[in-house]
Design an enzyme around this catalytic site. Structure first.
Site, PDB file in Angstrom:
ATOM      1  N   ASP A  72      76.893  63.826  47.162  1.00 23.91           N
ATOM      2  CA  ASP A  72      77.679  65.052  47.255  1.00 23.91           C
ATOM      3  C   ASP A  72      78.672  65.131  46.101  1.00 23.91           C
ATOM      4  O   ASP A  72      79.451  64.208  45.873  1.00 23.91           O
ATOM      5  CB  ASP A  72      78.435  65.074  48.590  1.00 23.91           C
ATOM      6  CG  ASP A  72      79.276  66.321  48.758  1.00 23.91           C
ATOM      7  OD1 ASP A  72      78.766  67.313  49.310  1.00 23.91           O
ATOM      8  OD2 ASP A  72      80.459  66.306  48.341  1.00 23.91           O
ATOM      9  N   TYR A  77      84.970  68.577  40.867  1.00 22.57           N
ATOM     10  CA  TYR A  77      85.078  67.119  40.795  1.00 22.57           C
ATOM     11  C   TYR A  77      84.952  66.635  39.348  1.00 22.57           C
ATOM     12  O   TYR A  77      85.331  65.511  39.035  1.00 22.57           O
ATOM     13  CB  TYR A  77      83.993  66.435  41.629  1.00 22.57           C
ATOM     14  CG  TYR A  77      84.063  66.671  43.121  1.00 22.57           C
ATOM     15  CD1 TYR A  77      85.092  67.413  43.700  1.00 22.57           C
ATOM     16  CD2 TYR A  77      83.073  66.159  43.958  1.00 22.57           C
ATOM     17  CE1 TYR A  77      85.130  67.631  45.068  1.00 22.57           C
ATOM     18  CE2 TYR A  77      83.105  66.374  45.330  1.00 22.57           C
ATOM     19  CZ  TYR A  77      84.135  67.117  45.884  1.00 22.57           C
ATOM     20  OH  TYR A  77      84.156  67.331  47.235  1.00 22.57           O
ATOM     21  N   LYS A 106      78.932  72.271  44.616  1.00 24.40           N
ATOM     22  CA  LYS A 106      79.712  73.382  45.150  1.00 24.40           C
ATOM     23  C   LYS A 106      80.459  74.096  44.022  1.00 24.40           C
ATOM     24  O   LYS A 106      80.743  73.481  42.986  1.00 24.40           O
ATOM     25  CB  LYS A 106      80.755  72.900  46.169  1.00 24.40           C
ATOM     26  CG  LYS A 106      80.350  71.735  47.034  1.00 24.40           C
ATOM     27  CD  LYS A 106      81.510  71.234  47.867  1.00 24.40           C
ATOM     28  CE  LYS A 106      81.210  69.903  48.513  1.00 24.40           C
ATOM     29  NZ  LYS A 106      81.160  68.792  47.550  1.00 24.40           N
ATOM     30  N   HIS A 140      82.709  76.485  47.886  1.00 24.39           N
ATOM     31  CA  HIS A 140      83.603  75.376  48.191  1.00 24.39           C
ATOM     32  C   HIS A 140      84.803  75.777  49.052  1.00 24.39           C
ATOM     33  O   HIS A 140      85.368  74.949  49.772  1.00 24.39           O
ATOM     34  CB  HIS A 140      84.103  74.769  46.870  1.00 24.39           C
ATOM     35  CG  HIS A 140      84.527  73.349  46.970  1.00 24.39           C
ATOM     36  ND1 HIS A 140      84.585  72.512  45.878  1.00 24.39           N
ATOM     37  CD2 HIS A 140      84.928  72.592  48.011  1.00 24.39           C
ATOM     38  CE1 HIS A 140      85.005  71.320  46.251  1.00 24.39           C
ATOM     39  NE2 HIS A 140      85.230  71.341  47.537  1.00 24.39           N
TER      40      HIS A 140
END
Length: 319
Positions: A72, A77, A106, A140
């Site tokens: 994930d 990120y 996401k 997200h």
């Protein structure tokens, strides 16, 4: 007889292979069929706050070696490119093909951006992860970057983002699409404009200090798989793992507090995405083939009323 530990499970020497490894393998094989017909592993490997090419390679090496088959990530990120590079080397190392693993990413809707921007972001994720398709792609956050959470246009932009993801799914770039941090309010609103394309997943904060029974009930009614993040609390505090009730349950079951918190969700058929950097913890988080008795489950459930609070952002504030 002396007891040994493997993957966080206490075992007698003669049963290490036949019990401990079988328990871990059993958890690795657990999947849930999404409303698209695709299967998602119940346990995934989270990569939030894990950065850098060397570290990403190391943790994914540990994770794939331990048996994780779901990774994930997210645009914010900022590690998609590192993950793509690592998998290019690691999949052959473990005799795996792209179809053997499940990859989630996401994006967050952007103010002033149209469907073309969303498609561009999806294509960038595909390029960064070095894959022709993603197994799951999520919105997200119900809010929009660059816009106040109380602005009515939040609804417009998340609607346009969903429309773009539906188009990318139809084109074969995304196997399943879903949302993250959506409340019942956001999901009910979505049902009016999704044109029958119901989100496959809703990824939300979920742990004994904070969970929403109404949300779980709604998701199950609409065949939306609920997936937990922050199962162990926040990375900035060990408060949840050090909770006296959690520690007492863990001690009684001869497990770690982390295993109890993860099992608490899995036992409710809720997906989990534990993240870790050490091999020991990465393996430990998979060793969940045990049962928390009803009495102890009740004690854990009551923590929300006794202590409960959130560790992450609050989507209830988004119109």
């Amino acid at each position: 007889m002396r007891k040994l530990h493997i993957f966080g499970v206490i075992c007698k020497p003669y049963s290490i292979v036949t019990r401990c490894l079988k328990q871990t393998l059993a958890m690795m094989d657990k999947t849930f069929e999404l409303n698209t017909g695709h299967n998602i592993p119940l346990i995934g490997f989270g990569t939030f706050q894990i950065h850098g090419q060397e570290l990403i390679y190391q943790v994914l090496d540990y994770a794939l070696g331990a048996g994780y088959r779901h990774i994930d990530t997210a645009v914010v990120y900022r590690n998609e490119e590192y993950i793509g590079s690592a998998l290019k080397t690691l999949l052959p190392k473990y005799n795996l093909k792209r179809e053997d693993i499940f990859i989630t990413s996401k994006l967050i809707s952007q103010a002033g951006k149209d469907e073309g921007f969303v498609e561009q972001m999806v294509r960038r994720s595909l390029a960064n992860l070095q894959t022709d398709y993603l197994d799951l792609y999520l919105i997200h956050w119900p809010g929009v970057s660059g816009m106040q959470v109380t602005h009515p246009d939040n609804v417009k932009y998340r609607k346009e983002t969903w429309k773009a993801l539906c188009k990318m799914q139809k084109g074969g770039y995304l196997r399943s699409i879903g949302v993250s941090n959506y409340t019942v309010k956001h999901l009910k609103e979505m049902m009016a404009y999704c044109n029958g394309v119901i989100p496959s997943v809703n990824q939300v904060e979920w742990h004994p200090y904070y969970y929403q029974s109404e949300l779980l009930e709604f998701c199950r009614k609409e065949r939306i798989f609920l997936q937990a993040y922050s199962s162990l609390g926040s990375s900035n505090t060990s408060e949840l793992r050090n909770d006296e009730t959690v520690k007492a349950v863990a001690s009684g079951l001869q497990k770690t507090p982390a295993q109890v918190l993860l099992r608490w969700a899995v036992q409710q058929n809720i997906g989990i995405l534990p993240k870790a950097r050490s091999r020991e913890h990465i393996e430990e988080n998979l060793a969940l083939e045990f049962e928390i008795p009803a009495k102890e489950m009740k004690q854990l459930n009551e923590l929300q009323n006794n202590v409960g609070h959130k560790f992450a952002w609050n989507p209830e504030t988004v119109v």
